[in-house]
Design an enzyme around this catalytic site. Structure first.
Site, mmCIF file in Angstrom:
data_model
loop_
_atom_site.group_PDB
_atom_site.id
_atom_site.type_symbol
_atom_site.label_atom_id
_atom_site.label_comp_id
_atom_site.label_asym_id
_atom_site.label_seq_id
_atom_site.Cartn_x
_atom_site.Cartn_y
_atom_site.Cartn_z
ATOM 1 N N GLY A 143 0.820 -1.215 0.000
ATOM 2 C CA GLY A 143 0.000 0.000 0.000
ATOM 3 C C GLY A 143 0.846 1.254 0.000
ATOM 4 O O GLY A 143 2.082 1.204 0.026
ATOM 5 N N SER A 164 -2.811 -3.451 -3.884
ATOM 6 C CA SER A 164 -3.272 -3.395 -2.490
ATOM 7 C C SER A 164 -4.581 -2.620 -2.367
ATOM 8 O O SER A 164 -4.795 -1.632 -3.069
ATOM 9 C CB SER A 164 -2.205 -2.705 -1.640
ATOM 10 O OG SER A 164 -2.733 -2.327 -0.389
ATOM 11 N N TYR A 182 -8.271 -5.843 1.736
ATOM 12 C CA TYR A 182 -8.376 -5.634 3.173
ATOM 13 C C TYR A 182 -9.855 -5.608 3.470
ATOM 14 O O TYR A 182 -10.590 -4.779 2.952
ATOM 15 C CB TYR A 182 -7.672 -4.343 3.606
ATOM 16 C CG TYR A 182 -6.224 -4.585 3.953
ATOM 17 C CD1 TYR A 182 -5.869 -5.661 4.750
ATOM 18 C CD2 TYR A 182 -5.223 -3.754 3.487
ATOM 19 C CE1 TYR A 182 -4.545 -5.917 5.059
ATOM 20 C CE2 TYR A 182 -3.886 -4.004 3.800
ATOM 21 C CZ TYR A 182 -3.565 -5.090 4.584
ATOM 22 O OH TYR A 182 -2.262 -5.344 4.892
ATOM 23 N N THR A 242 -6.021 -10.721 2.690
ATOM 24 C CA THR A 242 -4.978 -10.681 3.723
ATOM 25 C C THR A 242 -5.597 -10.861 5.098
ATOM 26 O O THR A 242 -6.444 -10.063 5.512
ATOM 27 C CB THR A 242 -4.194 -9.364 3.628
ATOM 28 O OG1 THR A 242 -3.600 -9.310 2.325
ATOM 29 C CG2 THR A 242 -3.089 -9.303 4.677
ATOM 30 N N LYS A 299 -3.975 -14.924 2.286
ATOM 31 C CA LYS A 299 -2.588 -14.498 2.553
ATOM 32 C C LYS A 299 -2.370 -14.329 4.052
ATOM 33 O O LYS A 299 -3.167 -13.672 4.730
ATOM 34 C CB LYS A 299 -2.322 -13.164 1.843
ATOM 35 C CG LYS A 299 -0.942 -12.553 2.098
ATOM 36 C CD LYS A 299 -0.714 -11.358 1.175
ATOM 37 C CE LYS A 299 0.662 -10.740 1.303
ATOM 38 N NZ LYS A 299 0.787 -9.753 2.368
ATOM 39 N N HIS A 337 3.852 -11.494 6.610
ATOM 40 C CA HIS A 337 3.724 -10.076 6.251
ATOM 41 C C HIS A 337 5.092 -9.375 6.303
ATOM 42 O O HIS A 337 5.197 -8.208 6.642
ATOM 43 C CB HIS A 337 2.729 -9.397 7.208
ATOM 44 C CG HIS A 337 1.956 -8.254 6.622
ATOM 45 N ND1 HIS A 337 0.653 -8.348 6.221
ATOM 46 C CD2 HIS A 337 2.304 -6.975 6.380
ATOM 47 C CE1 HIS A 337 0.231 -7.180 5.774
ATOM 48 N NE2 HIS A 337 1.219 -6.322 5.850
ATOM 49 N N SER A 396 7.936 -13.253 2.273
ATOM 50 C CA SER A 396 8.611 -12.826 3.503
ATOM 51 C C SER A 396 10.080 -13.253 3.491
ATOM 52 O O SER A 396 10.412 -14.380 3.869
ATOM 53 C CB SER A 396 7.925 -13.350 4.769
ATOM 54 O OG SER A 396 6.575 -12.879 4.821
ATOM 55 N N ARG A 399 9.729 -5.855 -0.166
ATOM 56 C CA ARG A 399 10.597 -4.680 0.008
ATOM 57 C C ARG A 399 11.625 -4.452 -1.098
ATOM 58 O O ARG A 399 11.841 -3.294 -1.469
ATOM 59 C CB ARG A 399 11.283 -4.728 1.369
ATOM 60 C CG ARG A 399 10.302 -4.565 2.548
ATOM 61 C CD ARG A 399 11.080 -4.460 3.844
ATOM 62 N NE ARG A 399 10.242 -4.476 5.036
ATOM 63 C CZ ARG A 399 9.780 -5.575 5.621
ATOM 64 N NH1 ARG A 399 10.049 -6.764 5.111
ATOM 65 N NH2 ARG A 399 9.048 -5.496 6.719
HETATM 66 C C1 LIG Z 1 5.517 -0.878 2.938
HETATM 67 C C2 LIG Z 1 4.739 -2.166 2.924
HETATM 68 C C3 LIG Z 1 3.371 -2.117 2.747
HETATM 69 C C4 LIG Z 1 2.629 -3.294 2.693
HETATM 70 N N1 LIG Z 1 1.294 -3.221 2.433
HETATM 71 C C5 LIG Z 1 0.593 -4.360 2.318
HETATM 72 C C6 LIG Z 1 -0.759 -4.324 1.932
HETATM 73 O O1 LIG Z 1 -1.319 -3.267 1.679
HETATM 74 N N2 LIG Z 1 -1.426 -5.486 1.853
HETATM 75 C C7 LIG Z 1 -0.830 -6.698 2.125
HETATM 76 O O2 LIG Z 1 -1.479 -7.749 2.029
HETATM 77 N N3 LIG Z 1 0.463 -6.772 2.446
HETATM 78 C C8 LIG Z 1 1.189 -5.628 2.545
HETATM 79 N N4 LIG Z 1 2.519 -5.714 2.830
HETATM 80 C C9 LIG Z 1 3.161 -7.037 3.005
HETATM 81 C C10 LIG Z 1 3.684 -7.592 1.653
HETATM 82 O O3 LIG Z 1 2.616 -7.917 0.796
HETATM 83 C C11 LIG Z 1 4.531 -8.841 1.834
HETATM 84 O O4 LIG Z 1 3.818 -9.801 2.578
HETATM 85 C C12 LIG Z 1 5.877 -8.590 2.497
HETATM 86 O O5 LIG Z 1 6.416 -7.347 2.121
HETATM 87 C C13 LIG Z 1 6.825 -9.710 2.095
HETATM 88 O O6 LIG Z 1 8.015 -9.625 2.767
HETATM 89 P P1 LIG Z 1 9.363 -8.959 2.167
HETATM 90 O O7 LIG Z 1 9.174 -7.484 2.245
HETATM 91 O O8 LIG Z 1 10.384 -9.484 3.102
HETATM 92 O O9 LIG Z 1 9.531 -9.458 0.749
HETATM 93 C C14 LIG Z 1 3.282 -4.551 2.877
HETATM 94 C C15 LIG Z 1 4.657 -4.587 3.057
HETATM 95 C C16 LIG Z 1 5.398 -3.418 3.066
HETATM 96 C C17 LIG Z 1 6.893 -3.509 3.211
HETATM 97 O O1 LIG Z 2 1.943 -1.574 6.182
HETATM 98 C C1 LIG Z 2 1.547 -2.725 5.990
HETATM 99 O O2 LIG Z 2 2.251 -3.728 6.180
HETATM 100 C C2 LIG Z 2 0.216 -2.952 5.524
HETATM 101 O O3 LIG Z 2 -0.096 -4.065 5.267
HETATM 102 C C3 LIG Z 2 -0.747 -1.897 5.335
HETATM 103 C C4 LIG Z 2 -1.841 -1.854 6.153
HETATM 104 C C5 LIG Z 2 -2.781 -0.861 5.957
HETATM 105 C C6 LIG Z 2 -2.621 0.005 4.941
HETATM 106 C C7 LIG Z 2 -1.508 -0.064 4.114
HETATM 107 C C8 LIG Z 2 -0.564 -1.027 4.306
#
Ligand SMILES: Cc1cc2nc3c(=O)[nH]c(=O)nc-3n(C[C@H](O)[C@H](O)[C@H](O)COP(=O)(O)O)c2cc1C
Ligand SMILES: O=C(O)C(=O)c1ccccc1
Length: 389
Positions: free
Chosen positions: A102, A129, A153, A179, A261, A285, A317, A340
């Site tokens: 996101g 997202s 979400y 998720t 997820k 996550h 992850s 990331r």
């Molecule tokens: C900045 C950020 C925002 C994220 N936002 C979401 C999201 O909106 N929805 C979601 O299901 N997972 C979110 N995630 C989790 C990722 O989908 C994912 O599970 C995770 O980044 C995987 O791990 P890695 O960063 O080690 O590759 C977010 C992760 C990060 C780093």
């Molecule tokens: O930051 C996050 O990991 C995430 O999943 C998230 C949750 C709410 C809004 C945007 C991202």
């Protein structure tokens, strides 16, 4: 595939020997993160790079990969390496997807449009997202016919959930990723220290502020009264009341494949199969929710043993390099999501950076496969690995 992507990219890089690019982007994962750190303020940087609590789970994810060692095989004709996979009945050229992330407006001005276009260029499915900075329709428009899934979400307001599902189906998203591990935001120490929560500044609400079901509950439009709209968002965003029975609601409201997820327990994987979902993503996550949770790769074999032949298993992850993809697939993942690393690419150079990180990771995968005597990502076996204690 005509050529092996690994050798192509290596060749392209070495071909610049006599004509070096002064604006050369990094190759090394850690350097991409360093560039992101230089470009971003503390708030956004730590929002991306940080995890929950003392970040033990973030470390566990990396440690889990490091504990698995590859035992290469020799003399097996690796002229052609096949990186393609079948997921939910569709063929994709590579075994990676962009993890749903996101609020990408805090990372780079191109935001989700940049990362989605990079995905489209590569044929790598983009998982948009719910908390994207821009509405899902804009992402769809930027991607044309390229493959995309929508991450849900699950809002406390069922009308918003139903509306998101309708919108995703209408705009060409071909699967719903639900998720489960984020019914509320975790205890994230950096964000609390920095007093940084992008949503309170109206970032990451693109899908909500354009949603008829969300707008119907406001007295004034988000343009007229942004603060009230944001306050309403904080009330409806998460849903701590969900149970396994709630999954039926999704089935009633969409005909798209459903993927859960955030599964870490084999018993939850079995419940997912009982509910008849199409796939699961083994994920913590990225260590951003339960600090102290097990590394996602560490639990993957147990989940594969429990339900491997009954549903499609993806994982994320901690994927940082090509060998990580190989390890996850050898342990039974059909494909992996990358989080990331792609966001550091986005921070460093927008769409171009995201594409470059993907390309390099796939080139690394391709070469590592060949050197380990493997011709197809779909035929990797657990016997290729030894876990060090
Ligand atoms: C900045 C950020 C925002 C994220 N936002 C979401 C999201 O909106 N929805 C979601 O299901 N997972 C979110 N995630 C989790 C990722 O989908 C994912 O599970 C995770 O980044 C995987 O791990 P890695 O960063 O080690 O590759 C977010 C992760 C990060 C780093
Ligand atoms: O930051 C996050 O990991 C995430 O999943 C998230 C949750 C709410 C809004 C945007 C991202």
């Amino acid at each position: 595939m005509e050529n092996n992507i690994g050798n192509d990219i290596q060749y392209q890089i070495y071909a610049t020997m006599h004509n070096p690019d002064p604006n050369r982007l990094p190759v090394i994962h850690e350097e991409w993160e360093n560039v992101a750190r230089e470009k971003l303020q503390d708030g956004p940087y730590y929002y991306i790079a940080g995890g929950a609590g003392g970040e033990k789970t973030m470390q566990a994810n990396l440690q889990a990969f490091s504990n698995q060692r590859i035992i290469p095989r020799m003399l097996r004709n690796v002229d052609k390496r096949d990186l393609s996979v079948r997921l939910l009945g569709q063929k994709y050229p590579f075994p990676i997807l962009q993890a749903p992330i996101g609020v990408q407006s805090i990372i780079h001005e191109e935001g989700e449009i940049g990362s989605a276009k990079a995905s489209a260029e590569m044929g790598v499915p983009y998982i948009a997202s719910s908390a994207s900075s821009v509405p899902m329709e804009k992402i769809a428009e930027a991607m044309g016919d390229a493959p995309r899934w929508f991450q849900l979400y699950w809002s406390r307001d069922p009308e918003i959930t139903a509306s998101f599902l309708r919108r995703a189906e209408k705009t060409g998203y071909s699967a719903i990723v639900v998720t489960l591990d984020t019914p509320m935001m975790a205890w994230r120490e950096h964000d609390l220290k920095n007093v940084y929560l992008p949503f309170l500044a109206g970032e990451g609400v693109g899908n909500y502020f354009t949603d008829p079901a969300f707008l119907a509950k406001l007295d004034q439009s988000p343009q007229e009264d942004p603060q009230s709209a944001i306050m309403h968002w904080t009330k409806i965003f998460g849903n701590t009341g969900l149970t396994w029975e709630s999954i039926d609601f999704l089935r009633e409201h969409t005909s798209l494949p459903i993927i859960l997820k955030g599964i870490l327990h084999p018993e939850d994987a079995k419940l997912a199969v009982e509910k008849g979902v199409d796939g699961i993503i083994v994920s913590n996550h990225g260590g951003r929710q339960v600090d102290g949770a097990i590394g996602a790769l560490d639990v993957l074999p147990d989940i594969v043993a429990a339900v491997g032949d009954k549903t499609e298993i993806l994982m994320d992850s901690g994927i940082r390099r090509g060998s990580d993809i190989m390890k996850a697939m050898a342990l039974g993942a059909k494909a992996v999501l990358v989080g990331r690393p792609l966001m550091y690419g986005l921070a460093a150079a927008g769409q171009k950076g995201v594409k470059e990180v993907m390309q390099n990771m796939l080139a690394d995968l391709d070469i590592t496969m060949g050197l380990a005597g493997q011709s197809s990502v779909s035929n990797l076996e657990a016997s290729l690995l030894r876990k060090m204690e």
